[in-house]
Structure formats: structure tokens, C-alpha cells
Design a protein around this motif. Sequence first.
Motif, PDB file in Angstrom:
ATOM      1  N   LEU A   1     -61.053 -16.656 -40.020  1.00 34.26           N
ATOM      2  CA  LEU A   1     -61.645 -15.583 -40.822  1.00 34.26           C
ATOM      3  C   LEU A   1     -63.167 -15.663 -40.754  1.00 34.26           C
ATOM      4  N   TYR A   2     -63.776 -14.529 -40.497  1.00 34.22           N
ATOM      5  CA  TYR A   2     -65.226 -14.433 -40.411  1.00 34.22           C
ATOM      6  C   TYR A   2     -65.792 -14.017 -41.765  1.00 34.22           C
ATOM      7  N   GLU A   3     -66.864 -14.645 -42.163  1.00 32.87           N
ATOM      8  CA  GLU A   3     -67.533 -14.310 -43.416  1.00 32.87           C
ATOM      9  C   GLU A   3     -68.586 -13.221 -43.202  1.00 32.87           C
ATOM     10  N   GLN A   4     -68.343 -12.384 -42.230  1.00 29.43           N
ATOM     11  CA  GLN A   4     -69.212 -11.256 -41.936  1.00 29.43           C
ATOM     12  C   GLN A   4     -68.353 -10.004 -41.751  1.00 29.43           C
ATOM     13  N   PRO A   5     -68.934  -8.818 -41.953  1.00 29.79           N
ATOM     14  CA  PRO A   5     -68.178  -7.583 -41.749  1.00 29.79           C
ATOM     15  C   PRO A   5     -67.941  -7.308 -40.266  1.00 29.79           C
ATOM     16  N   ILE A   6     -67.030  -6.377 -39.991  1.00 31.43           N
ATOM     17  CA  ILE A   6     -66.638  -6.088 -38.614  1.00 31.43           C
ATOM     18  C   ILE A   6     -67.827  -5.650 -37.769  1.00 31.43           C
ATOM     19  N   ASP A   7     -68.708  -4.837 -38.319  1.00 27.38           N
ATOM     20  CA  ASP A   7     -69.795  -4.305 -37.501  1.00 27.38           C
ATOM     21  C   ASP A   7     -70.756  -5.390 -37.019  1.00 27.38           C
ATOM     22  N   GLU A   8     -70.763  -6.575 -37.659  1.00 30.61           N
ATOM     23  CA  GLU A   8     -71.566  -7.689 -37.182  1.00 30.61           C
ATOM     24  C   GLU A   8     -70.792  -8.561 -36.193  1.00 30.61           C
ATOM     25  N   VAL A   9     -69.496  -8.682 -36.425  1.00 29.74           N
ATOM     26  CA  VAL A   9     -68.671  -9.567 -35.597  1.00 29.74           C
ATOM     27  C   VAL A   9     -68.309  -8.918 -34.267  1.00 29.74           C
ATOM     28  N   TRP A  10     -67.965  -7.639 -34.290  1.00 26.12           N
ATOM     29  CA  TRP A  10     -67.377  -7.008 -33.108  1.00 26.12           C
ATOM     30  C   TRP A  10     -68.267  -7.051 -31.868  1.00 26.12           C
ATOM     31  N   PRO A  11     -69.576  -6.805 -31.938  1.00 22.36           N
ATOM     32  CA  PRO A  11     -70.384  -6.878 -30.716  1.00 22.36           C
ATOM     33  C   PRO A  11     -70.316  -8.247 -30.035  1.00 22.36           C
ATOM     34  N   GLN A  12     -70.238  -9.317 -30.832  1.00 23.37           N
ATOM     35  CA  GLN A  12     -70.143 -10.645 -30.249  1.00 23.37           C
ATOM     36  C   GLN A  12     -68.777 -10.886 -29.598  1.00 23.37           C
ATOM     37  N   VAL A  13     -67.728 -10.339 -30.223  1.00 18.85           N
ATOM     38  CA  VAL A  13     -66.381 -10.458 -29.642  1.00 18.85           C
ATOM     39  C   VAL A  13     -66.338  -9.742 -28.299  1.00 18.85           C
ATOM     40  N   ARG A  14     -66.852  -8.546 -28.265  1.00 17.44           N
ATOM     41  CA  ARG A  14     -66.863  -7.773 -27.019  1.00 17.44           C
ATOM     42  C   ARG A  14     -67.632  -8.520 -25.940  1.00 17.44           C
ATOM     43  N   GLU A  15     -68.790  -9.083 -26.294  1.00 17.59           N
ATOM     44  CA  GLU A  15     -69.611  -9.796 -25.331  1.00 17.59           C
ATOM     45  C   GLU A  15     -68.895 -11.033 -24.796  1.00 17.59           C
ATOM     46  N   TYR A  16     -68.087 -11.688 -25.648  1.00 15.85           N
ATOM     47  CA  TYR A  16     -67.341 -12.874 -25.211  1.00 15.85           C
ATOM     48  C   TYR A  16     -66.421 -12.533 -24.038  1.00 15.85           C
ATOM     49  N   PHE A  17     -65.641 -11.480 -24.173  1.00 16.18           N
ATOM     50  CA  PHE A  17     -64.696 -11.122 -23.116  1.00 16.18           C
ATOM     51  C   PHE A  17     -65.419 -10.593 -21.882  1.00 16.18           C
ATOM     52  N   ALA A  18     -66.473  -9.833 -22.076  1.00 19.90           N
ATOM     53  CA  ALA A  18     -67.226  -9.336 -20.935  1.00 19.90           C
ATOM     54  C   ALA A  18     -67.865 -10.485 -20.164  1.00 19.90           C
ATOM     55  N   ALA A  19     -68.396 -11.474 -20.886  1.00 19.37           N
ATOM     56  CA  ALA A  19     -69.044 -12.607 -20.238  1.00 19.37           C
ATOM     57  C   ALA A  19     -68.061 -13.478 -19.472  1.00 19.37           C
ATOM     58  N   ASN A  20     -66.797 -13.436 -19.845  1.00 16.09           N
ATOM     59  CA  ASN A  20     -65.779 -14.225 -19.163  1.00 16.09           C
ATOM     60  C   ASN A  20     -65.078 -13.448 -18.059  1.00 16.09           C
ATOM     61  N   GLY A  21     -65.669 -12.358 -17.636  1.00 16.22           N
ATOM     62  CA  GLY A  21     -65.208 -11.671 -16.439  1.00 16.22           C
ATOM     63  C   GLY A  21     -64.088 -10.686 -16.620  1.00 16.22           C
ATOM     64  N   PHE A  22     -63.747 -10.323 -17.854  1.00 19.85           N
ATOM     65  CA  PHE A  22     -62.691  -9.354 -18.077  1.00 19.85           C
ATOM     66  C   PHE A  22     -63.239  -7.934 -17.992  1.00 19.85           C
ATOM     67  N   ILE A  23     -62.478  -7.056 -17.381  1.00 23.70           N
ATOM     68  CA  ILE A  23     -62.798  -5.631 -17.379  1.00 23.70           C
ATOM     69  C   ILE A  23     -62.191  -5.030 -18.638  1.00 23.70           C
ATOM     70  N   LEU A  24     -62.998  -4.334 -19.423  1.00 27.66           N
ATOM     71  CA  LEU A  24     -62.583  -3.891 -20.746  1.00 27.66           C
ATOM     72  C   LEU A  24     -62.368  -2.389 -20.788  1.00 27.66           C
ATOM     73  N   ARG A  25     -61.412  -1.985 -21.621  1.00 28.20           N
ATOM     74  CA  ARG A  25     -61.221  -0.582 -21.971  1.00 28.20           C
ATOM     75  C   ARG A  25     -61.244  -0.503 -23.491  1.00 28.20           C
ATOM     76  N   GLU A  26     -62.069   0.390 -24.021  1.00 24.70           N
ATOM     77  CA  GLU A  26     -62.240   0.499 -25.467  1.00 24.70           C
ATOM     78  C   GLU A  26     -62.002   1.929 -25.921  1.00 24.70           C
ATOM     79  N   ALA A  27     -61.461   2.054 -27.126  1.00 20.09           N
ATOM     80  CA  ALA A  27     -61.320   3.363 -27.753  1.00 20.09           C
ATOM     81  C   ALA A  27     -62.606   3.641 -28.527  1.00 20.09           C
TER      82      ALA A  27
END
Length: 466
Positions: free
Chosen positions: A32-58
Motif C-alpha cells: 500500500l502506497y501512502e500517496q494518491p494515485i496521481d503521484e504513484v502512477w507515473p512512477q509505476v508506468r516508468e518502471y515498466f517502460a524502463a524494463n523494456g516492456f511495450i505498453l498500451r494504456e487507456a
Amino acid sequence: MRRMAFGCLLLLATLSGCTSRFVDFAPDEEALYEQPIDEVWPQVREYFAANGFILREAPGTASLQTEWREEFANSRVAAYWHRYLVIAKPEGPHRCKVVITRETRSANSALRAPGSDLLWTVDGRTIDNHSGVGSQTAMLLAQQQADGAAVILGQSQQSARDMVLEWRVFRKISPLLAQRTKSQDSPDVVVHQDTSIECGVPVLGLGKLARAGNVVLLGELHGTQQVPHFVAQSTCQVVTQGIPVTVGLEVPAANQERLDTFLGSEGTEADWAKLMESPFWRSPYPDGRNSEGVVYLLDALRKLRAQRLDVKVFAYDRPPLEGEAREEAMAQRVLEVAAASPGRALLVVSGNLHPRQVQGLPWAPGYRPMGLRLAEQRAHVYSLDIAYKGGTAWICAVNPEQKLDCGVKPAKGQDNGDRYFVQLFSGRNAQGYDGIFYVGAVTASLPAVYEGVEPAGSAASHASGR
């Protein structure tokens, strides 16, 4: 020779963690993150992008899906794909969690759930139905056209929440967020060394037993795809926790040099042929110990070694010994390996009579199995009996004409779901087991060298259709 049918094991992903105390592989609490989604989500997205995954987002949502990625494309046991569905969910006005679901598809049937009949390169078109309307392939192709995804067809699939990866993401991005509270300290489920191996959905309960210095005896049903897959996946998960692993196989000890040579090889056609030259693989009565699944296990261990992970294998059967003389010889070989490997975890696979830690069999009250002999001379020996949902296995049994009959036969079990797990009893049971290891529905694994002719997987055997 029939086509080799292997289970899915290794999924590549450059996901790494930091060193910490080793416990079980599967956490039972959420990150559980002690921050709201709008602060957490950019870092989550960057994690997968940095590890070489091709992403599709809604657009406008905190969710993404990675594209399918094939792993070990050049391996003889290739054709595994995986992708992730990642969703951030609120847990109050200023907290959130990230839920990650892993989907895996395989060209073989080891991950097939009951009632699942995925197609492999076969569509539903016929003379009377040119478009294949109503077929599964038609539906998948329609899905592909609708969302532009690369739809993967296979013989089996597995989908499960991946809480281990959730914690890895948490530990990676939390330093970039506000300091988390002490109550949110993550469980120790991270990989202990940088490695490109990602070992699949965690085997529940495995980490409590598979520790340095422990000997875990796995009493199996010979001739299934799932047991070798379980051992391979377990080995991967233990060794990436920084614990060296030695796998013991109920294979004649005379094969040790061949096994060592193959594990250190590049897995070329010549390497496979040399492994298969042994008479062990060419028995006229193959009993499941020389199955395609066991060859798959060896190739999986070879791939781990190629990643510079500390994996070894030893053969401990001693033909032509039989009965208690054989039990004693096998026990002494395991004791010898264990004594020389104090910092390693031993996973020893055998038919489920040998690991019993109790004297006596219905037909031989004084019989002393290998497991009992080991436990008398060494601490931290754990015996696990196989548990499974049911299915088929390659079994040798005496038929009504008193002749040995080997082939695919039904195997009855009890349904405890599709997820691999290890469970200890409150105490050792009357059969001499400390617990069970569960492998879901079982599927027969055919002999690696069918009719004792060609090397496993050779072009000649596929062409002949044997």
C-alpha cells in the motif's frame, strides 16, 4: 518419436531487487502506497517502460497492459509468452495500491486448466464455414482486429495475481515517493541478485523449506509433465533468492558425467545426442523417470546455469540393486552430496515410496525407505508427498497377463485448484511424510526417446511421426 511436450518455466524480465532476509516467495499482504494515485502512477508506468516492456494504456485511466513478450526463443523448449495487466486502485483519499496480473501462454499443455482447449496454429475455417464463425480462433482474431493486440494462440495458459512483482515495484519506486511508514515495511520477497531470469508465479510455501542446508525429498508420480515443471520452477525461485540449489534425480549414477556435460553445454544438437546415448533413455520399459518432462527439467537447469546461477544436479540411483540394498545405496549418495553442500538447498526427486520417514510397507513390515535412513543421520530432512487434481500419467504396471504394461493411464486425485503450493502437516503423518507438494492437474509425459531410437526432439523422429 512423439513430439516433446514441456511445461512453462522461465519468463525473461529485467526485474531486480535488493538484498534482504530470505523468507517465503509469496507475500500474503498487499503493498500500500501512502500517496494518491496521481503521484504513484507515473512512477509505476516508468518502471515498466524502463524494463523494456511495450505498453498500451487507456487514456485517462491509471491502468496499462504490456504487449506479449516471447521468452527463450532460441531454446529447444521455447514458445512461452507473458504480459502484465497493471491497475492502480484507491485505498482512501491519500492512499492506493497497484494490482498486477500476469498472463502466461505456452505452446505445450502444462498450464492447461480443466476445460481449456486453446488452439495452436489451427483456425476454425471449413468448407462449409469459410470465415470460421463461432470458432475460438475467429473470436481471438476478431479481438486482435478490434484492439490491435498481438493475440497469442497456445495449448495452455495461466493467469494469476503477481504480488511478488507488486512488492518489487513498490520497493523500487518508494524511495522516489514520500517515506513510507514502518507498518508498510515490505516482506522479503525480492530477488537477491541482479538477473534476467523471472521464474513465473511463485510456489506458495516453498520458501519455508527450500533453505540452505535443508534436504527436501519430493515423492513424485513418475511420468507427468507437471512434476519436472514444478521442480524447475522451484529451482529457479530458490536460486534467484541467492541460495545455491542441487537437484537430485532418480537416475542411475553412471549418468553423472553426461548430466554434468549437458548442463555446462550450449544445448546444441550434438549436446542433446550425447546426453541421449545412455541406455537409461532407451529402456524397452520406460517408467517415466526418462520422460520428455525430465529432459525439459534438465534443459531448464541448463538455461539457469547459462545465466550464471548456481545450479547443480546429481544422479543417485544404483541399479541393479533392489529393495533395501537400493534404499541404502541411494541414501548414502544423498548424504554424501548433502555433507559436501552445507550452503545449498537440496531438492531430491524420486518415486513416492522412497522419501517415507517411517519403517514398514503393507507387504514388508521391516522395510526401511531412503527417507527414514536419511532422517536418522541428518537433521532438516523433509519428506513431501505429491498431491494433484487428477489427469493422466505415463505409468508402468503389471497387466492381468502378468506382463509389464507401460503407457498413458488415468491418475485420480483431489482438486485443490490450479496453483502450485507446498503445505506442511501439523506433524509427520502415518505414511512418513511431513507435507505435500501440489501440482494441479497432471498430464502424461511420454518417453524422451520413443522406442529407443532417435535422440529426443530430433528431426528424424518428428518426420517419422513416432
